[in-house]
Design a protein around this motif. Structure first.
Motif, short mmCIF file in Angstrom:
data_model
loop_
_atom_site.label_atom_id
_atom_site.label_comp_id
_atom_site.label_asym_id
_atom_site.label_seq_id
_atom_site.Cartn_x
_atom_site.Cartn_y
_atom_site.Cartn_z
N LYS A 1 -20.45 44.85 -42.01
CA LYS A 1 -19.46 44.13 -41.21
C LYS A 1 -18.83 43.00 -42.02
CE LYS A 1 -17.17 43.20 -37.45
NZ LYS A 1 -16.15 44.15 -36.94
N ALA A 2 -19.60 42.32 -42.86
CA ALA A 2 -19.05 41.27 -43.71
C ALA A 2 -17.95 41.83 -44.61
CB ALA A 2 -20.15 40.63 -44.54
N LYS A 3 -18.15 43.02 -45.13
CA LYS A 3 -17.12 43.65 -45.96
C LYS A 3 -15.87 43.96 -45.15
CE LYS A 3 -20.42 45.68 -49.21
NZ LYS A 3 -20.97 46.93 -49.79
N ASP A 4 -16.06 44.42 -43.90
CA ASP A 4 -14.90 44.67 -43.03
C ASP A 4 -14.15 43.37 -42.73
OD1 ASP A 4 -15.08 47.41 -42.81
OD2 ASP A 4 -16.25 47.38 -40.95
N LEU A 5 -14.89 42.29 -42.50
CA LEU A 5 -14.25 41.00 -42.21
C LEU A 5 -13.42 40.54 -43.40
CD1 LEU A 5 -17.19 39.10 -40.45
CD2 LEU A 5 -15.12 40.00 -39.36
N ILE A 6 -13.97 40.63 -44.59
CA ILE A 6 -13.24 40.21 -45.78
C ILE A 6 -12.01 41.09 -46.00
CG2 ILE A 6 -13.37 40.12 -48.31
CD1 ILE A 6 -16.26 39.11 -47.95
N ALA A 7 -12.16 42.40 -45.79
CA ALA A 7 -11.03 43.31 -45.96
C ALA A 7 -9.91 43.02 -44.95
CB ALA A 7 -11.50 44.75 -45.82
N SER A 8 -10.29 42.53 -43.77
CA SER A 8 -9.28 42.24 -42.74
C SER A 8 -8.51 40.97 -43.02
CB SER A 8 -9.96 42.12 -41.37
OG SER A 8 -10.67 40.89 -41.26
N GLY A 9 -9.06 40.10 -43.88
CA GLY A 9 -8.40 38.83 -44.18
C GLY A 9 -8.66 37.74 -43.16
N ASN A 10 -9.54 38.01 -42.20
CA ASN A 10 -9.84 37.02 -41.17
C ASN A 10 -11.32 37.10 -40.82
OD1 ASN A 10 -9.85 35.19 -39.05
ND2 ASN A 10 -8.87 36.60 -37.60
N ILE A 11 -12.12 36.22 -41.41
CA ILE A 11 -13.56 36.28 -41.17
C ILE A 11 -13.98 35.50 -39.94
CG2 ILE A 11 -13.97 36.56 -43.64
CD1 ILE A 11 -15.11 33.68 -43.63
N GLY A 12 -13.05 34.77 -39.32
CA GLY A 12 -13.38 33.99 -38.13
C GLY A 12 -13.84 32.59 -38.50
N THR A 13 -14.47 31.91 -37.56
CA THR A 13 -14.91 30.53 -37.76
C THR A 13 -16.39 30.40 -37.41
OG1 THR A 13 -14.40 29.84 -35.49
CG2 THR A 13 -12.61 29.70 -37.13
N LEU A 14 -17.01 29.35 -37.94
CA LEU A 14 -18.41 29.09 -37.62
C LEU A 14 -18.57 28.80 -36.14
CD1 LEU A 14 -21.33 28.67 -38.46
CD2 LEU A 14 -20.75 26.30 -39.04
N ARG A 15 -17.69 27.98 -35.59
CA ARG A 15 -17.77 27.63 -34.17
C ARG A 15 -17.64 28.88 -33.30
NH1 ARG A 15 -13.95 22.98 -31.82
NH2 ARG A 15 -15.38 21.79 -33.16
N GLY A 16 -16.68 29.72 -33.62
CA GLY A 16 -16.47 30.93 -32.83
C GLY A 16 -17.66 31.87 -32.87
N ASN A 17 -18.29 31.98 -34.04
CA ASN A 17 -19.41 32.89 -34.16
C ASN A 17 -20.70 32.31 -33.61
OD1 ASN A 17 -18.75 35.57 -35.64
ND2 ASN A 17 -17.53 34.01 -36.70
N LEU A 18 -20.83 30.98 -33.60
CA LEU A 18 -21.95 30.37 -32.89
C LEU A 18 -21.83 30.62 -31.40
CD1 LEU A 18 -22.31 26.96 -34.78
CD2 LEU A 18 -24.03 28.79 -34.65
N ARG A 19 -20.60 30.56 -30.91
CA ARG A 19 -20.36 30.84 -29.49
C ARG A 19 -20.71 32.31 -29.18
NH1 ARG A 19 -15.27 30.03 -29.43
NH2 ARG A 19 -15.47 27.76 -29.20
N ARG A 20 -20.33 33.20 -30.08
CA ARG A 20 -20.64 34.62 -29.88
C ARG A 20 -22.14 34.86 -29.92
NH1 ARG A 20 -17.16 38.08 -33.96
NH2 ARG A 20 -17.65 39.79 -32.55
N PHE A 21 -22.84 34.14 -30.78
CA PHE A 21 -24.29 34.26 -30.86
C PHE A 21 -24.93 33.98 -29.49
CE2 PHE A 21 -28.43 32.18 -31.45
CZ PHE A 21 -29.13 33.19 -32.09
N VAL A 22 -24.48 32.89 -28.87
CA VAL A 22 -25.04 32.50 -27.57
C VAL A 22 -24.60 33.48 -26.48
CG1 VAL A 22 -25.06 30.72 -25.79
CG2 VAL A 22 -25.18 30.07 -28.21
N MET A 23 -23.32 33.82 -26.45
CA MET A 23 -22.80 34.67 -25.38
C MET A 23 -23.36 36.08 -25.45
SD MET A 23 -18.80 33.41 -25.22
CE MET A 23 -18.41 34.61 -23.96
N ARG A 24 -23.47 36.62 -26.65
CA ARG A 24 -23.99 37.98 -26.78
C ARG A 24 -25.48 38.03 -26.48
NH1 ARG A 24 -20.99 41.91 -30.91
NH2 ARG A 24 -18.84 41.34 -30.41
N GLY A 25 -26.20 36.99 -26.91
CA GLY A 25 -27.62 36.93 -26.59
C GLY A 25 -27.85 36.83 -25.09
N PHE A 26 -27.02 36.02 -24.43
CA PHE A 26 -27.11 35.88 -22.97
C PHE A 26 -26.80 37.20 -22.28
CE2 PHE A 26 -25.24 35.10 -18.81
CZ PHE A 26 -26.15 34.21 -18.23
#
Length: 259
Positions: free
Chosen positions: A189-214
């Motif tokens: 997935k990291a390779k896909d993110l780099i290929a897309s040119g948009n890896i996202g943000t730390l804040r956004g992925n911390l939020r996803r960590f919590v939301m997906r776990g919930f």
């Protein structure tokens, strides 16, 4: 007129699991096995079982799966992974559905096992699911060009989910195997993110960590699995966060060009 069913397996070095997977597909009119950069006995095993074998090397999961779909000659296609088994009840249901369905595709129920333990609850996000869109008419399904969990483009309408039987999915052998899968998925997935040119943000992925776990533990009722539900919730939430961290902290190792 009897409609023909093609069963498609896409695999890489799955000689250990392939025989049982093939044995459960005797109800299909044709079996196509796509082997990606395979060095074990998978080709000989598939050929001996009467399957048509296609060998090659594909960087993207979506590309190799599309290659397999294009090789199928049936009116309908059933995609099965080497670590999955079609239960006898599901086989009967599939033949019944394709004989009369006016729809283009159907979801197929999945029973997920870690070792010999069936985990019915907690599967969510990109780390596991209890239903997969694997039964479809020829020409109805197209995978996108991505490495892990590629997106899908459909032609035609979705029908009701099959109700009888299930794909028996031998997801992981044990906890260590589950964590290895998390590492493998997040690297791709990291390779896909780099290929897309948009890896996202730390804040956004911390939020996803919590939301997906919930979602895994509460919404998908992972709590019913006890400590196993906690583990599933952790892995489900960690997948996007770990993918982002690999893309951000180790970009060269995951496909980013040299400056």
């Amino acid at each position: 007129m009897t409609l023909r069913l093609s069963a498609l397996i896409v695999a890489r070095n799955e000689a250990e699991r392939l025989p049982d997977c093939l044995a459960a597909l005797g109800f299909a009119d044709e079996i196509v096995v796509v082997l990606d950069r395979t060095t074990d006995a998978s080709a000989a095993i598939a050929t001996a079982a009467g399957a048509r074998v296609i060998e090659g090397a594909w960087e993207l999961e979506g590309t190799r799966r599309n290659q397999g779909i294009a090789a199928c000659t049936g009116d309908w296609v059933l995609e099965v992974d080497a670590d999955e088994r079609v239960s006898p009840d599901l086989a009967i249901e599939i033949r019944r559905v394709i004989a009369s369905s006016p729809f283009a595709w159907h979801q197929v129920p999945v029973d997920n096992y870690v070792g010999d333990r069936l985990l019915r609850h907690g599967w969510a996000g990109s780390f596991g699911t209890t239903s997969v869109p694997r039964l479809f008419r020829a020409g109805a399904k197209q995978w996108r060009a991505q490495r892990v969990h590629p997106g899908l483009d459909w032609t035609g309408k979705e029908g009701p989910r099959l109700q009888t039987g299930a794909l028996i999915h031998l997801v992981d052998r044990d906890i260590a195997d589950m964590l290895k899968r998390l590492d493998r998925y997040s690297t791709a997935k990291a390779k896909d993110l780099i290929a897309s040119g948009n890896i996202g943000t730390l804040r956004g992925n911390l939020r996803r960590f919590v939301m997906r776990g919930f979602k895994s533990y509460v919404s998908r009722k992972g709590y019913r699995e006890g400590a196993w539900g906690v583990l599933l919730a952790f892995c489900t939430g960690a997948f996007p966060l770990l993918s982002y961290l690999k893309a951000r902290l180790e970009p060269r190792a995951h496909g980013a060009p040299e400056p």
